[in-house]
Design a protein around this motif. Structure first.
Motif, short mmCIF file in Angstrom:
data_model
loop_
_atom_site.label_atom_id
_atom_site.label_comp_id
_atom_site.label_asym_id
_atom_site.label_seq_id
_atom_site.Cartn_x
_atom_site.Cartn_y
_atom_site.Cartn_z
N ASP A 180 0.82 -1.21 0.00
CA ASP A 180 0.00 0.00 0.00
C ASP A 180 0.86 1.26 0.00
O ASP A 180 0.49 2.27 -0.62
CB ASP A 180 -0.93 -0.01 1.21
N GLU A 181 2.00 1.20 0.67
CA GLU A 181 2.92 2.34 0.68
C GLU A 181 3.53 2.58 -0.70
O GLU A 181 3.57 3.71 -1.19
CB GLU A 181 4.02 2.07 1.71
N VAL A 182 3.98 1.50 -1.34
CA VAL A 182 4.59 1.63 -2.66
C VAL A 182 3.58 2.09 -3.70
O VAL A 182 3.86 3.00 -4.50
CB VAL A 182 5.22 0.28 -3.08
N LEU A 183 2.40 1.49 -3.70
CA LEU A 183 1.40 1.84 -4.72
C LEU A 183 0.86 3.24 -4.54
O LEU A 183 0.42 3.87 -5.50
CB LEU A 183 0.27 0.81 -4.72
N ALA A 184 0.90 3.77 -3.30
CA ALA A 184 0.49 5.15 -3.10
C ALA A 184 1.36 6.10 -3.91
O ALA A 184 0.89 7.12 -4.41
CB ALA A 184 0.56 5.51 -1.61
N SER A 185 2.64 5.74 -4.08
CA SER A 185 3.57 6.59 -4.83
C SER A 185 3.46 6.39 -6.34
O SER A 185 3.38 7.37 -7.09
CB SER A 185 5.01 6.30 -4.40
N VAL A 186 3.46 5.14 -6.79
CA VAL A 186 3.61 4.87 -8.21
C VAL A 186 2.29 4.69 -8.96
O VAL A 186 2.28 4.66 -10.20
CB VAL A 186 4.51 3.64 -8.46
N SER A 187 1.17 4.57 -8.23
CA SER A 187 -0.11 4.39 -8.90
C SER A 187 -1.16 5.38 -8.41
O SER A 187 -1.78 6.10 -9.20
CB SER A 187 -0.61 2.96 -8.68
N HIS A 188 -1.37 5.42 -7.12
CA HIS A 188 -2.45 6.24 -6.58
C HIS A 188 -2.18 7.73 -6.78
O HIS A 188 -3.06 8.48 -7.23
CB HIS A 188 -2.67 5.92 -5.11
N LEU A 189 -0.99 8.19 -6.42
CA LEU A 189 -0.66 9.61 -6.57
C LEU A 189 -0.76 10.07 -8.03
O LEU A 189 -1.37 11.11 -8.30
CB LEU A 189 0.73 9.90 -6.01
N PRO A 190 -0.20 9.35 -9.01
CA PRO A 190 -0.34 9.81 -10.40
C PRO A 190 -1.79 9.96 -10.86
O PRO A 190 -2.12 10.91 -11.57
CB PRO A 190 0.38 8.71 -11.20
N HIS A 191 -2.66 9.05 -10.43
CA HIS A 191 -4.07 9.19 -10.82
C HIS A 191 -4.68 10.45 -10.23
O HIS A 191 -5.42 11.18 -10.90
CB HIS A 191 -4.86 7.96 -10.38
N LEU A 192 -4.39 10.73 -8.97
CA LEU A 192 -4.93 11.93 -8.34
C LEU A 192 -4.42 13.19 -9.02
O LEU A 192 -5.18 14.14 -9.25
CB LEU A 192 -4.59 11.95 -6.85
N LEU A 193 -3.15 13.21 -9.39
CA LEU A 193 -2.59 14.38 -10.05
C LEU A 193 -3.24 14.59 -11.42
O LEU A 193 -3.49 15.74 -11.83
CB LEU A 193 -1.08 14.23 -10.21
N ALA A 194 -3.50 13.49 -12.12
CA ALA A 194 -4.16 13.63 -13.42
C ALA A 194 -5.56 14.20 -13.28
O ALA A 194 -5.98 15.09 -14.03
CB ALA A 194 -4.21 12.26 -14.12
N TYR A 195 -6.31 13.71 -12.29
CA TYR A 195 -7.65 14.24 -12.04
C TYR A 195 -7.60 15.73 -11.71
O TYR A 195 -8.39 16.53 -12.23
CB TYR A 195 -8.31 13.50 -10.87
N VAL A 196 -6.68 16.11 -10.83
CA VAL A 196 -6.59 17.51 -10.40
C VAL A 196 -6.20 18.41 -11.57
O VAL A 196 -6.75 19.50 -11.75
CB VAL A 196 -5.60 17.65 -9.24
N LEU A 197 -5.24 17.98 -12.38
CA LEU A 197 -4.81 18.79 -13.51
C LEU A 197 -5.95 19.03 -14.49
O LEU A 197 -6.20 20.17 -14.91
CB LEU A 197 -3.65 18.11 -14.24
N VAL A 198 -6.66 17.97 -14.85
CA VAL A 198 -7.76 18.12 -15.81
C VAL A 198 -8.85 19.01 -15.23
O VAL A 198 -9.40 19.88 -15.92
CB VAL A 198 -8.33 16.75 -16.21
N ASP A 199 -9.16 18.83 -13.96
CA ASP A 199 -10.18 19.66 -13.32
C ASP A 199 -9.76 21.12 -13.30
O ASP A 199 -10.57 22.02 -13.55
CB ASP A 199 -10.42 19.16 -11.89
N LEU A 200 -8.47 21.38 -13.03
CA LEU A 200 -7.96 22.74 -13.00
C LEU A 200 -8.05 23.40 -14.38
O LEU A 200 -8.56 24.52 -14.52
CB LEU A 200 -6.50 22.74 -12.52
N VAL A 201 -7.59 22.69 -15.38
CA VAL A 201 -7.58 23.26 -16.73
C VAL A 201 -9.00 23.43 -17.26
O VAL A 201 -9.35 24.45 -17.85
CB VAL A 201 -6.74 22.37 -17.68
N ALA A 202 -9.84 22.41 -17.03
CA ALA A 202 -11.21 22.47 -17.56
C ALA A 202 -12.03 23.57 -16.92
O ALA A 202 -13.00 24.06 -17.52
CB ALA A 202 -11.89 21.12 -17.36
N SER A 203 -11.67 23.98 -15.70
CA SER A 203 -12.43 25.02 -15.02
C SER A 203 -11.99 26.42 -15.42
O SER A 203 -12.58 27.41 -14.98
CB SER A 203 -12.30 24.86 -13.50
N GLY A 204 -10.96 26.52 -16.26
CA GLY A 204 -10.49 27.83 -16.71
C GLY A 204 -11.43 28.45 -17.74
O GLY A 204 -12.21 27.76 -18.39
#
Length: 287
Positions: A180-204
């Motif tokens: 769970d510690e390893v996957l938080a870095s290499v899988s879970h975090l990247p997905h969250l960053l992708a969601y946040v980026l798209v949400d940020l750009v789309a709300s512009g």
């Protein structure tokens, strides 16, 4: 040979596993179950499963291997529903992304972690979901992490490992908390960053997505992943994910400071270090 495989939740992962095992001649019969009959009818039409039952306990009856491919938040309820129909010699495994949750769900549903339970996590997938997105080669050359508990029966562990290898995957074993510690870095975090980026750009204002090209498309691809699955992953692995988000936020703060200071040398060093790490990873993944 798996005489009867039961897949709980026949979507991308479960459907691809069934297809891969069929292609390898490693399964005689595939039974599906889920809450939605329409999905199961489609899976049968596609030849992914042979038959289905809506009652989970009836679906697993007589199965020698049961694979649970449901969102993490449903794991305990699924285990409780399966329990009455599980054969004494059945092997139970899953495909979830947070392994400590599987152990908690098992203790709640069975009163202990049963020796026939072997949690596993295939490190494979796409941004698409549903049985229509499944394909037999999904796991070829990919890793599957097994996180058997101390009480796991060696024969059950070997059986799950053999199943994934028949599907074309390479297998590793890991403690559930480390997973769970390893996957938080290499899988879970990247997905969250992708969601946040798209949400940020789309709300512009001014529809900035009209001007997005290949770089944005590549970075944001996984923001098309199933929101229900990723909501559950965030809730179930919240401590590890929150820690990585805090660390990332600190790095972003450092980067903002370097940009404001026009510190080109430091920016170059950071970018070069990251490029080197990714190039090494990509080259290694080709072997």
């Amino acid at each position: 040979m798996i005489e009867r495989l039961c897949i709980v939740g026949v979507g991308l992962i479960g459907g691809s596993l069934a297809r891969a095992l069929r292609r390898a001649g490693a399964v005689a019969e595939v039974v599906g179950t889920s809450r939605r009959e329409a999905h199961l009818l489609r899976a049968r039409e596609l030849g992914v499963i042979d038959r289905f039952l809506l009652d989970p306990a009836e679906a697993v009856r007589g199965a020698d291997v049961v694979v649970v491919c449901t969102p993490m938040g449903a794991m305990e309820a699924v285990f409780r529903a399966l329990r009455p129909g599980l054969a004494p010699d059945a092997v139970l495994t899953d495909a979830g992304s947070v392994k400590q949750t599987v152990f908690r769900a098992a203790r709640a549903a069975f009163g202990r972690v049963p020796p026939f339970l072997v949690p596993a996590h295939p490190i494979a997938g796409t941004e698409h979901s549903g049985v229509e997105a499944s394909f037999a080669s999904l796991f070829e050359g990919r890793r599957v992490i097994l996180t058997p508990g101390d009480a796991a029966a060696p024969a059950a562990v070997d059986r799950v490992e053999a199943m994934w290898r028949a599907a074309g995957a390479e297998t590793d074993r890991m403690a559930p908390d480390r997973h769970d510690e390893v996957l938080a870095s290499v899988s879970h975090l990247p997905h969250l960053l992708a969601y946040v980026l798209v949400d940020l750009v789309a709300s512009g204002s001014g529809d900035p997505l009209r001007y997005a090209a290949g770089g944005f498309r590549d970075f944001s691809r996984i923001a098309s992943s199933d929101p229900v699955m990723w909501r559950d992953i965030c809730l179930e692995n919240r401590e590890a994910i929150a820690g990585r988000l805090d660390a990332f936020q600190a790095r972003i703060g450092e980067l903002a400071a370097l940009v404001r200071a026009r510190d080109g040398a430091a920016l170059h060093d950071r970018f070069a270090r990251a490029k080197g790490a990714r190039d090494t990873y990509v080259e290694g993944s080709k072997r």
